[in-house]
Design a protein around this motif. Structure first.
Motif, PDB file in Angstrom:
ATOM      1  N   LEU A 222      65.268   4.094  40.275  1.00  0.00           N
ATOM      2  CA  LEU A 222      64.304   4.538  39.269  1.00  0.00           C
ATOM      3  C   LEU A 222      64.930   4.866  37.920  1.00  0.00           C
ATOM      4  CD1 LEU A 222      62.159   6.850  41.562  1.00  0.00           C
ATOM      5  CD2 LEU A 222      61.824   4.432  41.061  1.00  0.00           C
ATOM      6  N   GLY A 223      66.244   4.711  37.802  1.00  0.00           N
ATOM      7  CA  GLY A 223      66.903   4.923  36.525  1.00  0.00           C
ATOM      8  C   GLY A 223      66.987   6.382  36.127  1.00  0.00           C
ATOM      9  N   LEU A 224      67.461   6.579  34.908  1.00  0.00           N
ATOM     10  CA  LEU A 224      67.605   7.942  34.391  1.00  0.00           C
ATOM     11  C   LEU A 224      66.257   8.637  34.283  1.00  0.00           C
ATOM     12  CD1 LEU A 224      69.782   9.869  33.380  1.00  0.00           C
ATOM     13  CD2 LEU A 224      69.379   9.010  31.063  1.00  0.00           C
ATOM     14  N   VAL A 225      65.202   7.869  34.036  1.00  0.00           N
ATOM     15  CA  VAL A 225      63.851   8.437  33.981  1.00  0.00           C
ATOM     16  C   VAL A 225      63.486   9.053  35.327  1.00  0.00           C
ATOM     17  CG1 VAL A 225      61.405   7.904  33.681  1.00  0.00           C
ATOM     18  CG2 VAL A 225      63.097   6.848  32.177  1.00  0.00           C
TER      19      VAL A 225
ATOM     20  N   PHE B 146      62.776  13.646  38.979  1.00  0.00           N
ATOM     21  CA  PHE B 146      63.121  14.295  40.247  1.00  0.00           C
ATOM     22  C   PHE B 146      63.720  15.677  40.001  1.00  0.00           C
ATOM     23  CE2 PHE B 146      66.574  15.387  43.151  1.00  0.00           C
ATOM     24  CZ  PHE B 146      65.869  15.534  44.332  1.00  0.00           C
ATOM     25  N   THR B 147      64.639  15.777  39.035  1.00  0.00           N
ATOM     26  CA  THR B 147      65.284  17.045  38.731  1.00  0.00           C
ATOM     27  C   THR B 147      64.266  18.089  38.277  1.00  0.00           C
ATOM     28  OG1 THR B 147      67.314  15.877  38.083  1.00  0.00           O
ATOM     29  CG2 THR B 147      67.076  18.171  37.368  1.00  0.00           C
ATOM     30  N   ALA B 148      63.327  17.661  37.424  1.00  0.00           N
ATOM     31  CA  ALA B 148      62.301  18.581  36.941  1.00  0.00           C
ATOM     32  C   ALA B 148      61.444  19.095  38.094  1.00  0.00           C
ATOM     33  CB  ALA B 148      61.424  17.890  35.895  1.00  0.00           C
TER      34      ALA B 148
ATOM     35  N   LEU C  32      81.174   1.767  43.357  1.00  0.00           N
ATOM     36  CA  LEU C  32      80.533   0.467  43.174  1.00  0.00           C
ATOM     37  C   LEU C  32      79.080   0.623  42.736  1.00  0.00           C
ATOM     38  CD1 LEU C  32      81.973  -1.370  46.324  1.00  0.00           C
ATOM     39  CD2 LEU C  32      82.646  -1.696  43.941  1.00  0.00           C
ATOM     40  N   VAL C  33      78.369   1.588  43.309  1.00  0.00           N
ATOM     41  CA  VAL C  33      76.973   1.823  42.938  1.00  0.00           C
ATOM     42  C   VAL C  33      76.882   2.307  41.496  1.00  0.00           C
ATOM     43  CG1 VAL C  33      74.966   3.302  43.364  1.00  0.00           C
ATOM     44  CG2 VAL C  33      76.151   2.232  45.283  1.00  0.00           C
ATOM     45  N   TYR C  34      77.778   3.200  41.106  1.00  0.00           N
ATOM     46  CA  TYR C  34      77.765   3.705  39.729  1.00  0.00           C
ATOM     47  C   TYR C  34      78.017   2.578  38.735  1.00  0.00           C
ATOM     48  CZ  TYR C  34      78.898   6.458  35.603  1.00  0.00           C
ATOM     49  OH  TYR C  34      78.912   6.977  34.335  1.00  0.00           O
ATOM     50  N   GLN C  35      78.892   1.648  39.082  1.00  0.00           N
ATOM     51  CA  GLN C  35      79.128   0.494  38.212  1.00  0.00           C
ATOM     52  C   GLN C  35      77.874  -0.369  38.095  1.00  0.00           C
ATOM     53  OE1 GLN C  35      82.513  -1.375  40.070  1.00  0.00           O
ATOM     54  NE2 GLN C  35      83.990   0.077  39.181  1.00  0.00           N
ATOM     55  N   ALA C  36      77.152  -0.541  39.207  1.00  0.00           N
ATOM     56  CA  ALA C  36      75.914  -1.326  39.169  1.00  0.00           C
ATOM     57  C   ALA C  36      74.841  -0.627  38.347  1.00  0.00           C
ATOM     58  CB  ALA C  36      75.423  -1.574  40.599  1.00  0.00           C
ATOM     59  N   ILE C  37      74.818   0.690  38.372  1.00  0.00           N
ATOM     60  CA  ILE C  37      73.823   1.453  37.616  1.00  0.00           C
ATOM     61  C   ILE C  37      73.961   1.199  36.123  1.00  0.00           C
ATOM     62  CG2 ILE C  37      73.223   3.818  36.914  1.00  0.00           C
ATOM     63  CD1 ILE C  37      73.680   4.673  39.805  1.00  0.00           C
ATOM     64  N   GLN C  38      75.188   0.955  35.655  1.00  0.00           N
ATOM     65  CA  GLN C  38      75.418   0.785  34.221  1.00  0.00           C
ATOM     66  C   GLN C  38      74.676  -0.418  33.638  1.00  0.00           C
ATOM     67  OE1 GLN C  38      76.946   3.456  32.947  1.00  0.00           O
ATOM     68  NE2 GLN C  38      76.938   3.971  35.124  1.00  0.00           N
ATOM     69  N   ASP C  39      74.306  -1.377  34.483  1.00  0.00           N
ATOM     70  CA  ASP C  39      73.554  -2.552  33.990  1.00  0.00           C
ATOM     71  C   ASP C  39      72.107  -2.195  33.669  1.00  0.00           C
ATOM     72  OD1 ASP C  39      75.797  -4.149  34.247  1.00  0.00           O
ATOM     73  OD2 ASP C  39      75.293  -4.758  36.303  1.00  0.00           O
ATOM     74  N   LYS C  40      71.525  -1.241  34.411  1.00  0.00           N
ATOM     75  CA  LYS C  40      70.140  -0.817  34.172  1.00  0.00           C
ATOM     76  C   LYS C  40      70.047   0.696  34.306  1.00  0.00           C
ATOM     77  CE  LYS C  40      68.005  -5.152  35.712  1.00  0.00           C
ATOM     78  NZ  LYS C  40      66.970  -5.764  36.583  1.00  0.00           N
ATOM     79  N   PRO C  41      70.654   1.437  33.393  1.00  0.00           N
ATOM     80  CA  PRO C  41      70.740   2.891  33.566  1.00  0.00           C
ATOM     81  C   PRO C  41      69.447   3.642  33.295  1.00  0.00           C
ATOM     82  CG  PRO C  41      71.719   2.249  31.488  1.00  0.00           C
ATOM     83  CD  PRO C  41      71.348   0.973  32.191  1.00  0.00           C
ATOM     84  N   ILE C  42      68.545   3.091  32.480  1.00  0.00           N
ATOM     85  CA  ILE C  42      67.361   3.834  32.046  1.00  0.00           C
ATOM     86  C   ILE C  42      66.223   3.738  33.055  1.00  0.00           C
ATOM     87  CG2 ILE C  42      65.700   4.199  30.196  1.00  0.00           C
ATOM     88  CD1 ILE C  42      68.588   4.808  29.463  1.00  0.00           C
ATOM     89  N   LEU C  43      65.853   2.527  33.448  1.00  0.00           N
ATOM     90  CA  LEU C  43      64.712   2.331  34.350  1.00  0.00           C
ATOM     91  C   LEU C  43      65.119   1.908  35.754  1.00  0.00           C
ATOM     92  CD1 LEU C  43      62.230   0.517  31.923  1.00  0.00           C
ATOM     93  CD2 LEU C  43      62.277   2.940  32.567  1.00  0.00           C
ATOM     94  N   GLY C  44      66.388   1.567  35.961  1.00  0.00           N
ATOM     95  CA  GLY C  44      66.852   1.180  37.280  1.00  0.00           C
ATOM     96  C   GLY C  44      66.388  -0.206  37.696  1.00  0.00           C
ATOM     97  N   TYR C  45      66.624  -0.530  38.946  1.00  0.00           N
ATOM     98  CA  TYR C  45      66.289  -1.852  39.471  1.00  0.00           C
ATOM     99  C   TYR C  45      64.897  -1.895  40.096  1.00  0.00           C
ATOM    100  CZ  TYR C  45      71.224  -3.084  38.933  1.00  0.00           C
ATOM    101  OH  TYR C  45      72.483  -3.344  38.413  1.00  0.00           O
ATOM    102  N   GLY C  46      64.241  -0.759  40.200  1.00  0.00           N
ATOM    103  CA  GLY C  46      62.946  -0.701  40.861  1.00  0.00           C
ATOM    104  C   GLY C  46      63.074  -0.096  42.243  1.00  0.00           C
ATOM    105  N   TYR C  47      62.007   0.534  42.696  1.00  0.00           N
ATOM    106  CA  TYR C  47      62.022   1.230  43.986  1.00  0.00           C
ATOM    107  C   TYR C  47      62.303   0.251  45.114  1.00  0.00           C
ATOM    108  CZ  TYR C  47      60.471   4.102  47.898  1.00  0.00           C
ATOM    109  OH  TYR C  47      60.411   4.795  49.083  1.00  0.00           O
TER     110      TYR C  47
END
Length: 233
Positions: free
Chosen positions: A207-210, A215-217, A156-171
């Motif tokens: 925070l989206g894909l950014v 975080f990964t870096a 369900l969370v992954y489906q919600a992410i698809q609406d705002k995948p780049i910047l996310g919904y905000g912290y």
């Protein structure tokens, strides 16, 4: 403080309902106690390893925190604490300075590449075997294959992410009640949630894909610095 609450204020320090008999300590949920104590267990092991004076007090603290982890009956924390000594030993053997360090690293690399090739050439058989093994492991740990319903939350969370995948919904902006974007997940899952039960998905959600890339870096940078430090010690 957690031991004090378990002994003298069991009404607050010991769980009820689904967590009947599990230690909560000063935390609101048994997994919070388990997570905090598993971090303390790791720190105590490292202090025991790298401290020369009075080092055995850190070994005592590691054992003390391990008791709290088992008291909380937090499966994830128990698995982490069981794996940490093995990981530390493997890291020490891999990075320890020796006259044959290059040969050792080449051997590990060859072993890893061979394992990848075997998995790639027998992917179907490996997938079936892993499916059976995962179910056996989860059953042994007292869990089901859905990890107590967490896999349904992840979908369900992954489906919600698809609406705002780049910047996310905000912290901390997603789980804001019925009126927030997380309200649909509450309705579909049938339970009020305030966390994805998956750190990677939670970062992506907020925070989206950014944020995930940042975080990964930082994570990779920290790992490299840590390995460099351990090797020099």
């Amino acid at each position: 403080c957690s031991v004090f609450f378990v002994i003298f204020f069991p009404r607050y320090g010991i769980g009820t309902g689904d967590s009947q008999g599990d230690w909560l300590g000063i935390y609101g949920q048994k997994n919070n106690l388990g997570a905090a104590m598993s971090i303390g267990f790791l720190i105590s092991l490292l202090l025991f390893r790298f401290t020369r004076h009075r080092r055995y007090r850190y070994l005592f603290l590691a054992g003390f925190m391990l008791i709290l982890v088992f008291g909380a009956d937090s499966t994830s924390s128990i698995v982490i604490c069981a794996a940490l000594p093995v990981i530390i030993w493997i890291t020490r053997v891999t990075l320890a300075l020796s006259l044959h360090l290059t040969r050792r690293r080449i051997g590990i690399a060859v072993l890893a590449m061979s394992l990848v090739c075997v998995v790639a050439l027998n992917s179907e058989d490996v997938t079936n075997a892993l499916g059976n093994d995962v179910e056996a492991v989860t059953n042994a740990l007292g869990k089901d294959i859905t990890l107590s319903g967490r896999t349904a939350i992840w979908v369900l969370v992954y489906q919600a992410i698809q609406d705002k995948p780049i910047l996310g919904y905000g912290y901390e902006a997603f789980w804001r009640g019925d009126e927030g974007p997380g309200g649909d997940i509450w309705e579909k899952y049938g339970q009020n949630l305030f966390y994805s039960h998956n750190g990677f998905l939670e970062v992506w959600l907020g925070l989206g894909l950014v944020g995930v890339m940042a975080f990964t870096a930082l994570f990779v940078f920290s790992i490299v610095r840590t390995l460099h430090f351990v090797r020099n010690r």
